[in-house]
Write a protein that holds these residues in place. Structure first.
Motif, PDB file in Angstrom:
ATOM      1  N   LYS A  83       0.831  -1.200   0.000  1.00  0.00           N
ATOM      2  CA  LYS A  83       0.000   0.000   0.000  1.00  0.00           C
ATOM      3  C   LYS A  83       0.870   1.256   0.000  1.00  0.00           C
ATOM      4  CE  LYS A  83      -4.130  -1.804   2.339  1.00  0.00           C
ATOM      5  NZ  LYS A  83      -4.938  -1.736   3.573  1.00  0.00           N
ATOM      6  N   ALA A  84       1.944   1.221   0.790  1.00  0.00           N
ATOM      7  CA  ALA A  84       2.828   2.376   0.858  1.00  0.00           C
ATOM      8  C   ALA A  84       3.483   2.648  -0.490  1.00  0.00           C
ATOM      9  CB  ALA A  84       3.901   2.141   1.924  1.00  0.00           C
ATOM     10  N   VAL A  85       3.978   1.595  -1.113  1.00  0.00           N
ATOM     11  CA  VAL A  85       4.643   1.741  -2.409  1.00  0.00           C
ATOM     12  C   VAL A  85       3.659   2.202  -3.469  1.00  0.00           C
ATOM     13  CG1 VAL A  85       5.760   0.499  -4.288  1.00  0.00           C
ATOM     14  CG2 VAL A  85       6.484   0.098  -1.952  1.00  0.00           C
ATOM     15  N   ASP A  86       2.496   1.558  -3.543  1.00  0.00           N
ATOM     16  CA  ASP A  86       1.496   1.919  -4.545  1.00  0.00           C
ATOM     17  C   ASP A  86       1.015   3.357  -4.358  1.00  0.00           C
ATOM     18  OD1 ASP A  86       1.738  -0.599  -5.565  1.00  0.00           O
ATOM     19  OD2 ASP A  86      -0.092  -1.393  -4.641  1.00  0.00           O
ATOM     20  N   GLY A  87       0.809   3.750  -3.098  1.00  0.00           N
ATOM     21  CA  GLY A  87       0.349   5.108  -2.824  1.00  0.00           C
ATOM     22  C   GLY A  87       1.371   6.149  -3.249  1.00  0.00           C
ATOM     23  N   PHE A  88       2.636   5.895  -2.943  1.00  0.00           N
ATOM     24  CA  PHE A  88       3.685   6.843  -3.287  1.00  0.00           C
ATOM     25  C   PHE A  88       3.869   6.920  -4.805  1.00  0.00           C
ATOM     26  CE2 PHE A  88       8.020   8.438  -3.749  1.00  0.00           C
ATOM     27  CZ  PHE A  88       8.043   9.453  -2.802  1.00  0.00           C
ATOM     28  N   LYS A 108      -1.148  11.251   3.498  1.00  0.00           N
ATOM     29  CA  LYS A 108      -0.338  10.549   4.499  1.00  0.00           C
ATOM     30  C   LYS A 108      -0.887   9.173   4.821  1.00  0.00           C
ATOM     31  CE  LYS A 108      -2.536  12.739   8.551  1.00  0.00           C
ATOM     32  NZ  LYS A 108      -3.469  13.611   7.837  1.00  0.00           N
ATOM     33  N   ASN A 109      -2.212   8.992   4.742  1.00  0.00           N
ATOM     34  CA  ASN A 109      -2.769   7.677   5.037  1.00  0.00           C
ATOM     35  C   ASN A 109      -2.373   6.650   3.982  1.00  0.00           C
ATOM     36  OD1 ASN A 109      -4.049   8.548   7.369  1.00  0.00           O
ATOM     37  ND2 ASN A 109      -5.858   9.240   6.254  1.00  0.00           N
ATOM     38  N   ALA A 110      -2.257   7.117   2.751  1.00  0.00           N
ATOM     39  CA  ALA A 110      -1.902   6.200   1.667  1.00  0.00           C
ATOM     40  C   ALA A 110      -0.471   5.710   1.792  1.00  0.00           C
ATOM     41  CB  ALA A 110      -2.096   6.882   0.318  1.00  0.00           C
ATOM     42  N   VAL A 111       0.393   6.569   2.315  1.00  0.00           N
ATOM     43  CA  VAL A 111       1.805   6.192   2.399  1.00  0.00           C
ATOM     44  C   VAL A 111       2.247   5.937   3.838  1.00  0.00           C
ATOM     45  CG1 VAL A 111       2.436   7.389   0.296  1.00  0.00           C
ATOM     46  CG2 VAL A 111       2.499   8.611   2.451  1.00  0.00           C
ATOM     47  N   LEU A 112       1.302   5.997   4.759  1.00  0.00           N
ATOM     48  CA  LEU A 112       1.605   5.728   6.172  1.00  0.00           C
ATOM     49  C   LEU A 112       2.635   6.696   6.718  1.00  0.00           C
ATOM     50  CD1 LEU A 112       1.874   1.836   5.883  1.00  0.00           C
ATOM     51  CD2 LEU A 112      -0.149   3.187   6.328  1.00  0.00           C
TER      52      LEU A 112
END
Length: 393
Positions: A83-88, A108-112
């Motif tokens: 999720k972090a990688v995809d969001g960034f 920030k929620n998408a990339v934690l």
């Protein structure tokens, strides 16, 4: 030897390919007018045998997964890392492709990514990258970052409108008995609190179409590593700037704005030793030296005096405290570098694109707001040989 789940899944993939191949061979036999019943039966048997093996192995894999409490739902569910990688990666492509501005606080929620962070003892907590998604840095950065020993030595935080006591809590009760000395005089002169401001900082990452079209993980690694690399360079450049930019004078350990004591000696080695001896006891346990390799080699050659065995001595063995070699330290700086504090404003970081019309290169730009303060000038010394100390601003 018992097969692992990974080995079984690899075999199942091979069986699946073979089963498809046997099915094609069976159909080819049927389509041939001259095929005999025996050839048809042989093709059927080969197809069914491979299909049976494939299904049987998959049943064993399912049983093994069940025993390991691994469900298909959990297997297909994206992990926090994914999720972090995809969001960034999605954010980077959106900024570059659609020419929009993205704020770290908005996704920030998408990339934690945290919006605030305490000063901590780990490298991650002091990495100087609080303006970026730190979990991505921890899990995925694979390329070398710019050498910046301040990462380990200085204090870092990400707190909006940070204000801290000048006598930092890290000293505990050590200052309770201090009534005079340079530290006490400095606190009386400057006040008991250190207030952090906000200085705009920009980092540019040139992106090619190949990088943008790559996998999310590859794009994230490329962009994030170069953003953090740029932030680390900015930190070190500002801390050891001999001619700091307007408004950044207070960030430089060399600048007169911080009034750090300069200690001279007959030679550089004597100056450094004298500087170490010049500190109040409260700093003694946390002292380290930042100096250039050129200065270290000059000291090493002078002390060796033709004795080749001396060249095996490390800087730490010679001075008795940690030594960081960096070309940015044009003059040796000795001190307790936890009293040099870098603070990022994590709520205002934003990302946008910038295209150079002449070259056609598209840059992914990170704008962050940061400030660095020398909390106690009494915690530092600048060393040099007599007669050679230049003006450092």
């Amino acid at each position: 030897m018992a097969k692992t789940l990974i080995e079984m899944e690899a075999s199942a993939r091979d069986y699946g390919r073979l089963a498809s191949q046997r099915q094609e061979e069976y159909l080819n036999v049927l389509e041939k007018v001259e095929s005999t019943p025996a050839e048809v039966n042989a093709a059927v048997e080969a197809r069914d045998a491979m299909k049976q093996k494939y299904e049987a192995l998959n049943a064993e894999i399912a049983a093994k997964k069940a025993a390991m409490n691994v469900s298909e739902a959990d297997e297909n569910k994206p992990s926090k890392r994914e999720k972090a990688v995809d969001g960034f990666a999605d954010m980077v492509r959106g900024v570059v492709s659609n020419n929009r501005i993205a704020k770290l606080d908005d996704f920030k929620n998408a990339v934690l990514a945290p919006t605030t962070a305490p000063v901590g003892p780990s490298v991650t907590e002091r990495s100087g990258a609080w303006a970026l998604p730190t979990n991505v840095s921890t899990d995925f950065i694979s390329t070398p970052l710019a050498p910046n020993p301040l990462v380990d030595a200085a204090a870092h935080s990400a707190i909006v409108n940070l204000e801290i006591p000048r006598i930092d809590i890290t000293f505990g009760d050590a200052f309770n008995g201090i009534a005079d000395g340079e530290t006490a005089k400095e606190i009386e002169l400057k006040g008991s609190d250190v207030k952090f401001g906000r200085v705009k900082s920009k980092v540019f990452v040139g992106l090619s179409e190949t990088v943008l079209a790559g996998t999310n993980l590859a794009l994230t690694q490329f962009v994030y590593s170069r953003l953090q690399d740029g932030l680390l360079k900015l930190e070190a450049n500002r801390a050891f700037a001999t001619k700091p930019a307007t408004g950044e004078e207070h960030m430089s350990l060399y600048n007169a704005a911080n009034a750090i004591t300069k200690v001279t000696g007959d030679d550089l080695y004597s100056a450094i030793v004298a500087a170490i001896a010049d500190f109040e006891d409260e700093y003694a346990d946390n002292l380290s030296i930042f100096m250039s390799r050129k200065d270290w080699f000059a000291i090493q050659t002078k002390l060796a005096n033709g004795n080749s065995s001396f060249y095996s001595q490390t800087p730490e063995q010679v001075f008795g405290i940690p030594v960081h070699l960096t070309a940015k330290a044009v003059k040796p700086v000795i001190g307790d570098f936890s009293q040099y504090h870098v603070n990022y404003d994590p709520t205002t970081a934003q990302f946008e694109q910038d295209k150079d019309i002449k070259t056609g290169i598209v840059s992914f730009v990170a704008t962050t707001w940061v400030d660095a303060q020398v909390k106690l000038a009494a915690a530092f010394r600048i060393a040099d040989a007599k007669g050679s100390l230049p003006s450092l601003g």
